[in-house]
Enzyme design. Structure first.
Site, PDB file in Angstrom:
ATOM      1  CB  ILE A 157     -38.916 -24.192  13.091  1.00 20.96           C
ATOM      2  CG1 ILE A 157     -37.620 -24.825  13.580  1.00 20.96           C
ATOM      3  CG2 ILE A 157     -38.912 -24.080  11.572  1.00 20.96           C
ATOM      4  CD1 ILE A 157     -37.428 -26.263  13.145  1.00 20.96           C
ATOM      5  CB  ALA A 190     -41.809 -30.880  10.650  1.00 24.43           C
ATOM      6  NE  ARG A 191     -37.753 -35.709  12.655  1.00 24.64           N
ATOM      7  CZ  ARG A 191     -36.933 -34.674  12.604  1.00 24.64           C
ATOM      8  NH1 ARG A 191     -37.097 -33.757  11.656  1.00 24.64           N
ATOM      9  NH2 ARG A 191     -35.962 -34.543  13.475  1.00 24.64           N
ATOM     10  CG  ASP A 233     -35.382 -31.009   3.967  1.00 20.12           C
ATOM     11  OD1 ASP A 233     -34.637 -31.282   2.997  1.00 20.12           O
ATOM     12  OD2 ASP A 233     -34.950 -30.803   5.122  1.00 20.12           O
ATOM     13  CD  GLU A 251     -35.236 -38.525   5.899  1.00 19.75           C
ATOM     14  OE1 GLU A 251     -34.230 -38.320   6.619  1.00 19.75           O
ATOM     15  OE2 GLU A 251     -36.163 -37.717   5.796  1.00 19.75           O
ATOM     16  CG  HIS A 257     -33.802 -34.726   6.702  1.00 17.01           C
ATOM     17  ND1 HIS A 257     -34.312 -35.752   7.448  1.00 17.01           N
ATOM     18  CD2 HIS A 257     -33.895 -33.620   7.501  1.00 17.01           C
ATOM     19  CE1 HIS A 257     -34.684 -35.311   8.643  1.00 17.01           C
ATOM     20  NE2 HIS A 257     -34.435 -34.004   8.687  1.00 17.01           N
ATOM     21  N   GLY A 302     -32.652 -29.613   6.166  1.00 16.17           N
ATOM     22  CA  GLY A 302     -33.062 -28.576   7.098  1.00 16.17           C
ATOM     23  C   GLY A 302     -31.982 -28.131   8.068  1.00 16.17           C
TER      24      GLY A 302
END
Length: 317
Positions: free
Chosen positions: A153, A233-234, A258, A263, A281, A283
């Site tokens: 990415i 990413a995270r 994101d 979540e 989220h 992505g």
């Protein structure tokens, strides 16, 4: 085979072309997430196989202990950090994972960069409310794009930055720095330099014990008050609470994220900050990506059901 697919928020799975591969099997799809152990057991109790959508539901030893009929877990994408592989191995449950694709996440990353720097969501809301031209955006040409993590990415996002005539600056592990240098990109002298120099800084690291909390409050404080931090990413790559505090302090001046610690995220004080652009989220949430991820997951599961050889990540662990 009795197959359960949890966490299909958009009711997307049964509309994919790949879903036809499960014809002849008994498939149950749930469109929300539950975290309570008893609720999870109630949903999964008759399942012989689970197809998991990324990391939306943790598969713990306590859960597996109450699912005697479960024989296989097929994961969309390659990550299995949310699955207790040792418990799966103990219970003889096969764990299979597919391959990923960097393109959807990279495209969303760049969409967030443009949206944040040019205040696009805010101005769309302004126009609908009868307000004309209320913000002054920031262009990308000539500015510095920081890439923290130069994997699949990160490489794509770096290329997007070059297409917009940005200066690309990379930092990460030694292998990351070597690959970036071989591609002709500038490598930062340190993590601190990456944060201090970047006008846009995008995180593209895998989450593991070495990277958890790798972005500290001190790193964020080094960023320019005009800079944008992007995280597709995270969330745990950033130290707990550090981003919210940094945005309130004005360094960086903006963030586009994101991903979140918890979540689905329904309400949180960080969502109320005017200098935060947030998406739920998204992505990998794109049709081509879903076809790829679920195609792999279903093929692996069907191979298991037919007795064909499959890679068992539980056994490998």
């Amino acid at each position: 085979m009795k197959i359960v697919i949890p966490d299909d928020y958009q009711d997307a799975v049964r509309h994919l072309d790949a879903f036809e591969r499960l014809a002849g099997h008994e498939v149950t799809v749930f469109h929300d997430s539950v975290t309570d152990l008893d609720a999870l057991v109630a949903r999964f109790q008759d399942a012989e196989a689970l197809v998991l959508i990324r990391e939306r539901t943790p598969i713990t030893a306590a859960l597996l202990d109450r699912l005697p009929d479960l024989k296989a877990i097929s994961q969309t994408g390659g990550g299995t950090a949310h699955v207790d592989l040792a418990a799966c191995r103990e219970w003889g449950i096969r764990v299979m994972a597919g391959t990923g694709s960097p393109h959807a996440a990279a495209e969303l990353t760049w969409g967030l960069v443009l949206a944040a720097m040019r205040h696009i969501p805010e101005e769309v809301a302004n126009l609908r409310a009868g307000r004309w031209q209320r913000t002054l955006g920031t262009g990308l040409k000539g500015r510095t794009l920081g890439i923290f993590g130069y994997g699949g990415i990160g490489r794509l996002v770096a290329r997007y930055g070059q297409a917009f005539e940005m200066k690309v600056l990379v930092w990460g592990r030694e292998g990351t720095r070597d690959r970036a240098a071989a591609a002709g990109l500038e490598v930062a002298g340190s993590q601190a330099e990456l944060f201090a120099r970047s006008d846009v800084l995008s995180l593209h690291l895998r989450l593991n014990e070495a990277t958890r909390g790798i972005v500290t409050a001190e790193d964020l404080a080094r960023m320019k008050p005009t800079a944008l931090l992007v995280n597709t990413a995270r969330a745990p790559l950033v130290a707990p609470g550090a981003l919210e505090a940094a945005l309130r302090a004005g360094r960086p001046g903006m963030a586009a994220v994101d991903v979140f610690e918890e979540e689905p995220l329904i309400a949180h004080p960080i969502l109320e900050l005017p200098n935060l652009l947030a998406t739920p989220h998204l992505g990998y949430v794109e049709r081509d990506c879903y076809e790829h991820y679920f195609g792999d997951a279903f093929d692996n599961l069907l191979a298991f059901a037919a007795g064909r050889p499959v890679t068992d990540l539980a056994a490998a662990g």
